[in-house]
Write a protein that holds these residues in place. Structure first.
Motif, short mmCIF file in Angstrom:
data_model
loop_
_atom_site.label_atom_id
_atom_site.label_comp_id
_atom_site.label_asym_id
_atom_site.label_seq_id
_atom_site.Cartn_x
_atom_site.Cartn_y
_atom_site.Cartn_z
N PRO A 60 -34.97 -3.34 8.28
CA PRO A 60 -35.41 -2.01 7.81
C PRO A 60 -34.85 -0.85 8.63
O PRO A 60 -34.51 0.20 8.08
N THR A 61 -34.74 -1.01 9.94
CA THR A 61 -34.25 0.09 10.79
C THR A 61 -32.82 0.46 10.44
O THR A 61 -32.49 1.64 10.23
N PHE A 62 -31.94 -0.53 10.39
CA PHE A 62 -30.55 -0.26 10.10
C PHE A 62 -30.33 0.10 8.63
O PHE A 62 -29.45 0.90 8.30
N PHE A 63 -31.12 -0.47 7.73
CA PHE A 63 -30.95 -0.21 6.31
C PHE A 63 -31.23 1.26 5.99
O PHE A 63 -30.57 1.86 5.15
N ALA A 64 -32.20 1.86 6.66
CA ALA A 64 -32.50 3.29 6.46
C ALA A 64 -31.30 4.14 6.87
O ALA A 64 -31.00 5.16 6.22
N THR A 65 -30.63 3.74 7.94
CA THR A 65 -29.45 4.49 8.38
C THR A 65 -28.33 4.37 7.36
O THR A 65 -27.60 5.34 7.11
N ARG A 150 -30.59 16.28 8.89
CA ARG A 150 -29.57 15.79 7.96
C ARG A 150 -28.82 16.94 7.31
O ARG A 150 -27.64 16.81 6.99
N GLY A 151 -29.51 18.08 7.13
CA GLY A 151 -28.84 19.25 6.57
C GLY A 151 -27.73 19.76 7.47
O GLY A 151 -26.67 20.19 6.98
N ALA A 152 -27.94 19.73 8.78
CA ALA A 152 -26.89 20.16 9.72
C ALA A 152 -25.69 19.23 9.65
O ALA A 152 -24.54 19.68 9.71
N VAL A 153 -25.95 17.93 9.54
CA VAL A 153 -24.84 16.97 9.40
C VAL A 153 -24.06 17.24 8.12
O VAL A 153 -22.83 17.22 8.11
N LEU A 154 -24.76 17.51 7.02
CA LEU A 154 -24.10 17.79 5.76
C LEU A 154 -23.24 19.05 5.85
O LEU A 154 -22.10 19.08 5.37
N LEU A 155 -23.77 20.08 6.49
CA LEU A 155 -23.00 21.31 6.69
C LEU A 155 -21.76 21.04 7.53
O LEU A 155 -20.66 21.53 7.23
N GLY A 156 -21.92 20.24 8.58
CA GLY A 156 -20.79 19.95 9.45
C GLY A 156 -19.69 19.16 8.76
O GLY A 156 -18.50 19.46 8.91
N VAL A 157 -20.05 18.15 7.98
CA VAL A 157 -19.02 17.33 7.33
C VAL A 157 -18.31 18.11 6.23
O VAL A 157 -17.10 17.93 6.02
N VAL A 158 -19.04 18.99 5.54
CA VAL A 158 -18.38 19.81 4.51
C VAL A 158 -17.36 20.74 5.17
O VAL A 158 -16.24 20.89 4.69
N MET A 235 -26.07 8.19 11.36
CA MET A 235 -25.16 7.59 10.39
C MET A 235 -24.66 6.26 10.96
O MET A 235 -24.78 5.99 12.17
N VAL A 236 -24.10 5.46 10.08
CA VAL A 236 -23.69 4.11 10.49
C VAL A 236 -22.62 4.17 11.57
O VAL A 236 -22.57 3.31 12.45
N GLY A 237 -21.75 5.16 11.50
CA GLY A 237 -20.72 5.28 12.53
C GLY A 237 -21.29 5.35 13.92
O GLY A 237 -20.73 4.78 14.87
N GLN A 238 -22.43 6.03 14.07
CA GLN A 238 -23.09 6.09 15.37
C GLN A 238 -23.57 4.72 15.82
O GLN A 238 -23.43 4.34 16.99
N LEU A 239 -24.13 3.96 14.87
CA LEU A 239 -24.63 2.62 15.22
C LEU A 239 -23.49 1.71 15.65
O LEU A 239 -23.61 0.97 16.63
N VAL A 240 -22.39 1.76 14.93
CA VAL A 240 -21.24 0.92 15.27
C VAL A 240 -20.71 1.29 16.65
O VAL A 240 -20.45 0.41 17.49
#
Length: 308
Positions: A60-65, A150-158, A235-240
């Motif tokens: 559950p922890t990783f799936f949410a990410t 999550r909104g800040a991440v979305l703004l940054g990636v755009v 995001m998953v990249g952070q976990l990896v």
């Protein structure tokens, strides 16, 4: 008479580069994903292969990410497309030809600065103590509370990936011949009809390239999520990255990377299937049948007449 070498040998260096620096590393990651972490001081071992790491990934922890990463990836790509499409169209069609080179250079300006530096710049801007928050408070607004969400991440990636959408779209629109648009107008089509039935379909290769150039690296991005997202924007990249660099659990990190690759491939395939199904009636109505009576309006059949 000198005997010519087979044509495929010309591509041998490219195939060798691809095999050494892409196929081999990915295969190694897949191999590590079936292993395990043998001790606190070791990174991985593959003497006992199993799917246990994949079971951990779907906890559950990783799936949410993974769900959060998919949401940011799809939403960021859609926003880049919606913003980049009119900008690229204006640059390629409406802007004076003498200024298009300057406009392309302006789009490339963010790439003159390091990716991390640009992202940290947004951290400064979005900070509750930053100049933007201070300016808003001076006119009666509340302090900014968007950082570490999550909104800040979305703004940054755009912001970071928007040029990768604009450039292929610009090239695609620039290659659409002006006479085709003029012929469409001469046959009675309006501006919107010409755009949706002539310009946009002919720019499809650029649209596909832009979507892939944005979506694929965005899904693996971990710098933007680390700097702007905090705990709420994981995001998953952070976990990896954390599994390889901090936890030193290469097996679990490899399993996460493999699952991320399959998620990207699956979403691209599903998106392509949805687009194919949605555009199927349009493509069927535009199909040219030799010898069939011309019952369609001229504005609809312009592409087929030009092709014929």
């Amino acid at each position: 008479m000198r005997k010519r070498l087979p044509g495929f040998l010309l591509a041998a260096p490219a195939w060798a580069w691809l095999a050494i620096f892409f196929v081999a590393p990915v295969a190694l990651v897949v191999w590590f994903s079936f292993g395990y972490k043998p001790s606190i001081f070791a990174t991985q071992a593959t003497d006992k292969l199993s799917f246990d790491r994949y079971a951990e990934v779907f906890s559950p922890t990783f799936f949410a990410t993974f769900q959060n990463t998919l949401w940011v990836g799809v939403a960021g790509t859609v926003l880049c497309f919606l913003i980049g499409l009119p900008v690229a169209y204006w640059m390629a069609v409406k802007a004076p030809p003498s200024r298009r080179g300057l406009l392309v250079a302006l789009v490339m300006v963010p790439f003159w600065t390091n990716f991390l530096v640009r992202t940290i710049g947004w951290q400064v801007i979005l900070s509750p103590e930053g100049w933007l928050s201070t300016a808003l408070q001076s006119v009666g607004f509340e302090p900014l509370a968007i950082l570490n969400t999550r909104g800040a991440v979305l703004l940054g990636v755009v912001y970071n990936y928007l040029p990768l959408m604009i450039l292929p779209l610009f090239v695609a629109f620039d290659r659409v011949n002006g006479p085709l648009r003029e012929a469409s107008k001469d046959l009675g089509a309006g501006k919107w009809t010409t755009f949706f039935r002539i310009t946009l379909p002919l720019a499809q290769p650029g649209i596909i390239a832009g979507v892939l150039l944005v979506y694929i690296p965005l899904m693996g991005d971990y710098i933007t999520a680390t700097v702007l997202g905090g705990a709420k924007g994981n995001m998953v990249g952070q976990l990896v990255a954390s599994q390889f660099q901090t936890a030193q659990n290469w097996a679990l990190g490899s399993a996460m990377a493999v699952v991320l690759i399959f998620v990207i491939l699956a979403t691209v395939a599903i998106g392509a299937a949805i687009v194919w199904l949605v555009t199927l009636p349009i493509r069927a109505s535009h199909r040219l049948v030799i010898g069939a009576p011309a019952t369609a309006p001229a504005s609809v059949s312009i592409r087929e007449e030009v092709a014929a």
